[in-house]
Design a protein around this motif. Sequence first.
Motif, PDB file in Angstrom:
ATOM      1  N   CYS A   9       9.074   8.616   5.692  1.00 34.59           N
ATOM      2  CA  CYS A   9       8.336   9.705   6.326  1.00 34.59           C
ATOM      3  C   CYS A   9       7.297  10.242   5.350  1.00 34.59           C
ATOM      4  O   CYS A   9       7.447  10.116   4.135  1.00 34.59           O
ATOM      5  CB  CYS A   9       9.313  10.810   6.737  1.00 34.59           C
ATOM      6  SG  CYS A   9       8.536  12.184   7.612  1.00 34.59           S
ATOM      7  N   ILE A  10       6.254  10.855   5.855  1.00 32.37           N
ATOM      8  CA  ILE A  10       5.211  11.448   5.013  1.00 32.37           C
ATOM      9  C   ILE A  10       5.756  12.603   4.185  1.00 32.37           C
ATOM     10  O   ILE A  10       5.215  12.950   3.140  1.00 32.37           O
ATOM     11  CB  ILE A  10       4.006  11.904   5.876  1.00 32.37           C
ATOM     12  CG1 ILE A  10       2.800  12.284   5.016  1.00 32.37           C
ATOM     13  CG2 ILE A  10       4.379  13.071   6.750  1.00 32.37           C
ATOM     14  CD1 ILE A  10       2.165  11.150   4.311  1.00 32.37           C
ATOM     15  N   CYS A  11       6.866  13.194   4.623  1.00 28.75           N
ATOM     16  CA  CYS A  11       7.438  14.321   3.886  1.00 28.75           C
ATOM     17  C   CYS A  11       7.989  13.896   2.526  1.00 28.75           C
ATOM     18  O   CYS A  11       8.238  14.738   1.669  1.00 28.75           O
ATOM     19  CB  CYS A  11       8.522  15.005   4.703  1.00 28.75           C
ATOM     20  SG  CYS A  11      10.004  14.008   4.908  1.00 28.75           S
ATOM     21  N   GLU A  12       8.179  12.594   2.300  1.00 30.95           N
ATOM     22  CA  GLU A  12       8.687  12.106   1.027  1.00 30.95           C
ATOM     23  C   GLU A  12       7.614  12.086  -0.057  1.00 30.95           C
ATOM     24  O   GLU A  12       7.925  11.937  -1.229  1.00 30.95           O
ATOM     25  CB  GLU A  12       9.284  10.716   1.193  1.00 30.95           C
ATOM     26  CG  GLU A  12      10.507  10.693   2.097  1.00 30.95           C
ATOM     27  CD  GLU A  12      11.032   9.287   2.342  1.00 30.95           C
ATOM     28  OE1 GLU A  12      10.582   8.354   1.646  1.00 30.95           O
ATOM     29  OE2 GLU A  12      11.881   9.125   3.220  1.00 30.95           O
ATOM     30  N   VAL A  13       6.358  12.224   0.344  1.00 32.97           N
ATOM     31  CA  VAL A  13       5.258  12.247  -0.617  1.00 32.97           C
ATOM     32  C   VAL A  13       5.199  13.629  -1.251  1.00 32.97           C
ATOM     33  O   VAL A  13       5.224  14.635  -0.549  1.00 32.97           O
ATOM     34  CB  VAL A  13       3.921  11.917   0.085  1.00 32.97           C
ATOM     35  CG1 VAL A  13       2.762  11.975  -0.890  1.00 32.97           C
ATOM     36  CG2 VAL A  13       3.989  10.563   0.759  1.00 32.97           C
ATOM     37  N   PRO A  14       5.138  13.709  -2.573  1.00 33.73           N
ATOM     38  CA  PRO A  14       5.077  15.031  -3.211  1.00 33.73           C
ATOM     39  C   PRO A  14       3.839  15.803  -2.768  1.00 33.73           C
ATOM     40  O   PRO A  14       2.743  15.255  -2.660  1.00 33.73           O
ATOM     41  CB  PRO A  14       5.002  14.713  -4.701  1.00 33.73           C
ATOM     42  CG  PRO A  14       5.509  13.328  -4.837  1.00 33.73           C
ATOM     43  CD  PRO A  14       5.203  12.636  -3.553  1.00 33.73           C
ATOM     44  N   GLY A  67       6.843   4.632   7.112  1.00 36.42           N
ATOM     45  CA  GLY A  67       7.476   4.247   8.367  1.00 36.42           C
ATOM     46  C   GLY A  67       8.513   3.170   8.103  1.00 36.42           C
ATOM     47  O   GLY A  67       8.875   2.879   6.961  1.00 36.42           O
ATOM     48  N   GLU A  68       8.987   2.529   9.173  1.00 29.17           N
ATOM     49  CA  GLU A  68      10.004   1.510   9.035  1.00 29.17           C
ATOM     50  C   GLU A  68       9.425   0.266   8.356  1.00 29.17           C
ATOM     51  O   GLU A  68       8.347  -0.205   8.709  1.00 29.17           O
ATOM     52  CB  GLU A  68      10.548   1.139  10.415  1.00 29.17           C
ATOM     53  CG  GLU A  68      11.767   0.255  10.360  1.00 29.17           C
ATOM     54  CD  GLU A  68      12.349   0.011  11.725  1.00 29.17           C
ATOM     55  OE1 GLU A  68      12.888  -1.093  11.918  1.00 29.17           O
ATOM     56  OE2 GLU A  68      12.266   0.906  12.581  1.00 29.17           O
ATOM     57  N   GLY A  69      10.110  -0.253   7.358  1.00 31.77           N
ATOM     58  CA  GLY A  69       9.652  -1.436   6.643  1.00 31.77           C
ATOM     59  C   GLY A  69       8.705  -1.130   5.493  1.00 31.77           C
ATOM     60  O   GLY A  69       8.213  -2.039   4.841  1.00 31.77           O
ATOM     61  N   CYS A  70       8.445   0.103   5.221  1.00 30.64           N
ATOM     62  CA  CYS A  70       7.565   0.494   4.120  1.00 30.64           C
ATOM     63  C   CYS A  70       8.396   1.176   3.032  1.00 30.64           C
ATOM     64  O   CYS A  70       9.584   1.402   3.192  1.00 30.64           O
ATOM     65  CB  CYS A  70       6.473   1.440   4.616  1.00 30.64           C
ATOM     66  SG  CYS A  70       5.368   0.649   5.796  1.00 30.64           S
ATOM     67  N   GLY A  71       7.738   1.519   1.971  1.00 29.18           N
ATOM     68  CA  GLY A  71       8.428   2.149   0.859  1.00 29.18           C
ATOM     69  C   GLY A  71       8.931   3.546   1.175  1.00 29.18           C
ATOM     70  O   GLY A  71       9.931   3.994   0.623  1.00 29.18           O
ATOM     71  N   ARG A  72       8.237   4.233   2.046  1.00 29.13           N
ATOM     72  CA  ARG A  72       8.623   5.602   2.413  1.00 29.13           C
ATOM     73  C   ARG A  72       8.908   5.663   3.909  1.00 29.13           C
ATOM     74  O   ARG A  72       8.170   5.102   4.706  1.00 29.13           O
ATOM     75  CB  ARG A  72       7.500   6.572   2.078  1.00 29.13           C
ATOM     76  CG  ARG A  72       7.213   6.661   0.597  1.00 29.13           C
ATOM     77  CD  ARG A  72       6.145   7.711   0.363  1.00 29.13           C
ATOM     78  NE  ARG A  72       5.899   7.877  -1.038  1.00 29.13           N
ATOM     79  CZ  ARG A  72       4.875   7.358  -1.689  1.00 29.13           C
ATOM     80  NH1 ARG A  72       3.992   6.640  -1.049  1.00 29.13           N
ATOM     81  NH2 ARG A  72       4.717   7.560  -2.979  1.00 29.13           N
ATOM     82  N   ASN A  96       0.853  -1.175   0.000  1.00 31.25           N
ATOM     83  CA  ASN A  96       0.000   0.000   0.000  1.00 31.25           C
ATOM     84  C   ASN A  96       0.896   1.233   0.000  1.00 31.25           C
ATOM     85  O   ASN A  96       1.699   1.435   0.903  1.00 31.25           O
ATOM     86  CB  ASN A  96      -0.902  -0.016   1.231  1.00 31.25           C
ATOM     87  CG  ASN A  96      -1.962   1.045   1.193  1.00 31.25           C
ATOM     88  OD1 ASN A  96      -1.949   1.918   0.337  1.00 31.25           O
ATOM     89  ND2 ASN A  96      -2.896   0.962   2.130  1.00 31.25           N
ATOM     90  N   VAL A  97       0.756   2.067  -1.022  1.00 26.12           N
ATOM     91  CA  VAL A  97       1.641   3.222  -1.158  1.00 26.12           C
ATOM     92  C   VAL A  97       1.357   4.300  -0.119  1.00 26.12           C
ATOM     93  O   VAL A  97       2.168   5.199   0.077  1.00 26.12           O
ATOM     94  CB  VAL A  97       1.551   3.819  -2.577  1.00 26.12           C
ATOM     95  CG1 VAL A  97       2.075   2.842  -3.592  1.00 26.12           C
ATOM     96  CG2 VAL A  97       0.152   4.249  -2.908  1.00 26.12           C
TER      97      VAL A  97
END
Length: 169
Positions: free
Chosen positions: A138-143, A131-136, A126-127
């Motif tokens: 931190c939320i700040c990485e989302v455009p 958090g740890e173990g996910c693709g991103r 799920n994109v």
Amino acid sequence: MPFRLGTDPIRHTLQYLEKGPLVFKERVRVMLVHYNQREKSHKGVEEFLHWYTPQIQYKNPSLQLVAMKNVMPSTFIRLFLDNDEEVLVNAEGKSKEDILSHLTKILGKSASVLAAEQKEAQIVENVSNFGEGCGRHCICEVPGQVPCPGIVPLPKEWRGKYKYGDLDD
């Protein structure tokens, strides 16, 4: 509809192509089929090519399939593997089902392997998770999101201690 034209238009449907039972292992690169159209004992290979070639090509996109007709007096299938190995399969007098089951048994993926691959393909990350173990991380990485306050400080009017507190800076 143009895709319904020709002999046996069922072979051109997606449902038919997806039901193909033969999925080769990754090490199989080329499948070379020799048969003679004039011989009655080669009818099984001819039917195998007619009915199962579209399914094999759909399920094995990296496989090169070559049919050589009226070149050799005997019928056989030669499979070329990754490490310069060859596998010869005698198809003389066999039916299309016998040929398919034999190829599935010697170089096809088993049902358990296919089920595991299908299950793995269904697990999609799920994109929106981060958090740890996910693709991103931190939320700040989302455009379009606010950058991390640790990297870029927030404006003072966005911070509650300045907005609601009695701090005057």
